[in-house]
Design a protein around this motif. Sequence first.
Motif, PDB file in Angstrom:
ATOM      1  N   CYS A 159      75.682   1.381  75.359  1.00  0.00           N
ATOM      2  CA  CYS A 159      76.075   1.117  76.743  1.00  0.00           C
ATOM      3  C   CYS A 159      77.176   0.060  76.841  1.00  0.00           C
ATOM      4  O   CYS A 159      77.824  -0.047  77.873  1.00  0.00           O
ATOM      5  CB  CYS A 159      74.862   0.732  77.587  1.00  0.00           C
ATOM      6  N   LEU A 160      77.398  -0.704  75.778  1.00  0.00           N
ATOM      7  CA  LEU A 160      78.460  -1.712  75.777  1.00  0.00           C
ATOM      8  C   LEU A 160      79.687  -1.164  75.070  1.00  0.00           C
ATOM      9  O   LEU A 160      79.568  -0.393  74.118  1.00  0.00           O
ATOM     10  CB  LEU A 160      77.982  -2.990  75.069  1.00  0.00           C
ATOM     11  N   PRO A 161      80.879  -1.578  75.499  1.00  0.00           N
ATOM     12  CA  PRO A 161      82.077  -1.103  74.810  1.00  0.00           C
ATOM     13  C   PRO A 161      82.164  -1.726  73.419  1.00  0.00           C
ATOM     14  O   PRO A 161      81.614  -2.801  73.182  1.00  0.00           O
ATOM     15  CB  PRO A 161      83.219  -1.608  75.703  1.00  0.00           C
ATOM     16  N   PRO A 162      82.867  -1.068  72.505  1.00  0.00           N
ATOM     17  CA  PRO A 162      82.995  -1.644  71.159  1.00  0.00           C
ATOM     18  C   PRO A 162      83.815  -2.928  71.199  1.00  0.00           C
ATOM     19  O   PRO A 162      84.668  -3.093  72.073  1.00  0.00           O
ATOM     20  CB  PRO A 162      83.717  -0.549  70.371  1.00  0.00           C
TER      21      PRO A 162
END
Length: 81
Positions: A56-59
Motif C-alpha cells: 500500500c506504500l509507494p516504493p
Amino acid sequence: MTALTITAKGQITLRRELLQFLGIAPGQHVEVHKLANGVLALQAVAPQGLEAFAGCLPPPNKALSVEEMNTVIAKGWAGQE
C-alpha cells in the motif's frame, strides 16, 4: 459474451479483460458460487491481515544500507528528524 475453452485437465483461462472487469489481480484468490440453471459466479476474495496492507506504500526513492537505516532510526529516537 466471451467463449472460453476447457483444457484436457478441465481448466479454463480467463482473459485479461475479464479479470480486469472483475477486479481480480494476478495471484489473488477467487470464490466460485453455484447459482441456479448451471450458472457460476466469480468473486474476488478480499485480502486480509498483512496481505491487505502489503504494497500500500509507494516504493522508496533509494535503497538504504543497514548502517543508513540505523542512523535514521537513531536520529528519529533522538528527536533530530
